[in-house]
Design a protein around this motif. Sequence first.
Motif, short mmCIF file in Angstrom:
data_model
loop_
_atom_site.label_atom_id
_atom_site.label_comp_id
_atom_site.label_asym_id
_atom_site.label_seq_id
_atom_site.Cartn_x
_atom_site.Cartn_y
_atom_site.Cartn_z
N MET A 112 0.82 -1.21 0.00
CA MET A 112 0.00 0.00 0.00
C MET A 112 0.86 1.27 0.00
N VAL A 113 1.87 1.29 0.85
CA VAL A 113 2.69 2.50 0.98
C VAL A 113 3.47 2.77 -0.30
N PHE A 114 4.11 1.75 -0.86
CA PHE A 114 4.91 1.98 -2.06
C PHE A 114 4.03 2.32 -3.26
N MET A 115 2.85 1.71 -3.35
CA MET A 115 1.95 2.04 -4.44
C MET A 115 1.54 3.51 -4.37
N HIS A 116 1.12 3.98 -3.20
CA HIS A 116 0.69 5.37 -3.09
C HIS A 116 1.87 6.34 -3.18
N SER A 117 3.05 5.92 -2.76
CA SER A 117 4.22 6.78 -2.93
C SER A 117 4.50 7.00 -4.41
N LEU A 118 4.41 5.95 -5.20
CA LEU A 118 4.59 6.08 -6.65
C LEU A 118 3.51 6.96 -7.27
#
Length: 445
Positions: A371-377
């Motif tokens: 979730m975190v890496f997806m939204h960071s991207l």
Amino acid sequence: MQRLQRILGLALPIIGGMVSQNVLNLVDTAMVGRLPDPAAALGAVGIGGFANFAAMALLLGLSTGVQATAARRKGEGKCEEMARPLNAGLAIAALAAPVLSILLCLLTPWVYPFLVDDPAVIALGVPYLQIRLLSMVFVAMNFAFRGYWNAVDMARVYMTTLVVMHAVNIVLNYVFIFGHFGAPQLGVAGAGLASAISTVVGTSVYAYMGLRLARPAGFLRLRPSWAEVQRLISLSLPSSVQQLAFSSGMLATFVIIARLGTVELGAANILINVMLVALLPGMGFGLASATLVGQALGRNDAADAERWGWDVCRVSAAVLTLLAVPMWAAPQLIISLFLSAQQAGGEAIVEAATFPMRLVGFSMTVEAAGMVFMHSLLGAGDTRRVMKVAVLMQWGVFLPVAWLIGPVLGGGLTAVWFAQIAYRGVQAGVFAKYWTDRRWSAVTV
């Protein structure tokens, strides 16, 4: 410690608002689970809810586009222009959503029977979905507002509005589902009506808060240029396609599970609602990371942006690991919140959901990272790569495997859930790899 305080200061209000939103979904599920035919009611709300989400997906990407653009403007110090992307998002919602809403309402009676073949689920689900679709324009506007408030460090406005909106929804659920205070007893359709009315209330509150707090940033004052509208569409469209693929993929998952039986369908509705609530902190931390990344890139500091992604990931993984303990330690206790084993068909639903509930608990740490890496991207504007991975993993890998090991080979609900966890884990690993390559730092917003 200062970075942790910054992360929590952004994430906790977002999580609070999301908790209220998904507690509402759980309340819907728990209330309709007390109706005379709980399996059919749960199936209708589950399939209808995801069909509604899939129908609106092409507009929900507005949140990502507005947040990425407004956060970048804040990082650049252009505070007087921060609301311009919000104005563009609201205009797109106002023009596109009503036409789509009417068209889909008319198509619902013909499309719904393709999703499930149980006559009881169809009879309850069609009016529920039609009522939900009528509020599409307000849902789209609410997501545009969400992107803006999160981007400019005013997530408390988002949280407060959602709490008000969902408090209204819970009260109206009680009134319309069971027919209290002189209202008609509408059952499952009453849950849809309550959701639609509360969405209108939420849009009204957002607009009022926008006039109070966002006018200096240009809310309903600065007219976006056609180039800005095009840029917002360019940023939002890949995210919208991803949302459409995800929501329609979840709907396809329901369709696959419906082929296993109505009991499995009712169990899956409980499992997915619990999973979505459990993922709320991960999503909240992810949206906070998107803001931090966007603002850092606005300052031309890609190294700090990358560090924010990793910092938020560590916090999110720790929180979700702790919250997952009840799911694998006491799954039947959680399931009992939605229906009683003494109800007709209740014991079978509890038995079908117990082991998959444990699997959901064990997967939460990896889900947090994904979730975190997806939204960071997404916050960096790297929406196209995220879309490609998400669509390929769900539609190219998970759904064919789920169909094969479920209805075809007879693996049952547990086998489908093993496949779900495996695909989400691989996807999280791909997003983490993308975050380390820093190609997202070259995206223009």
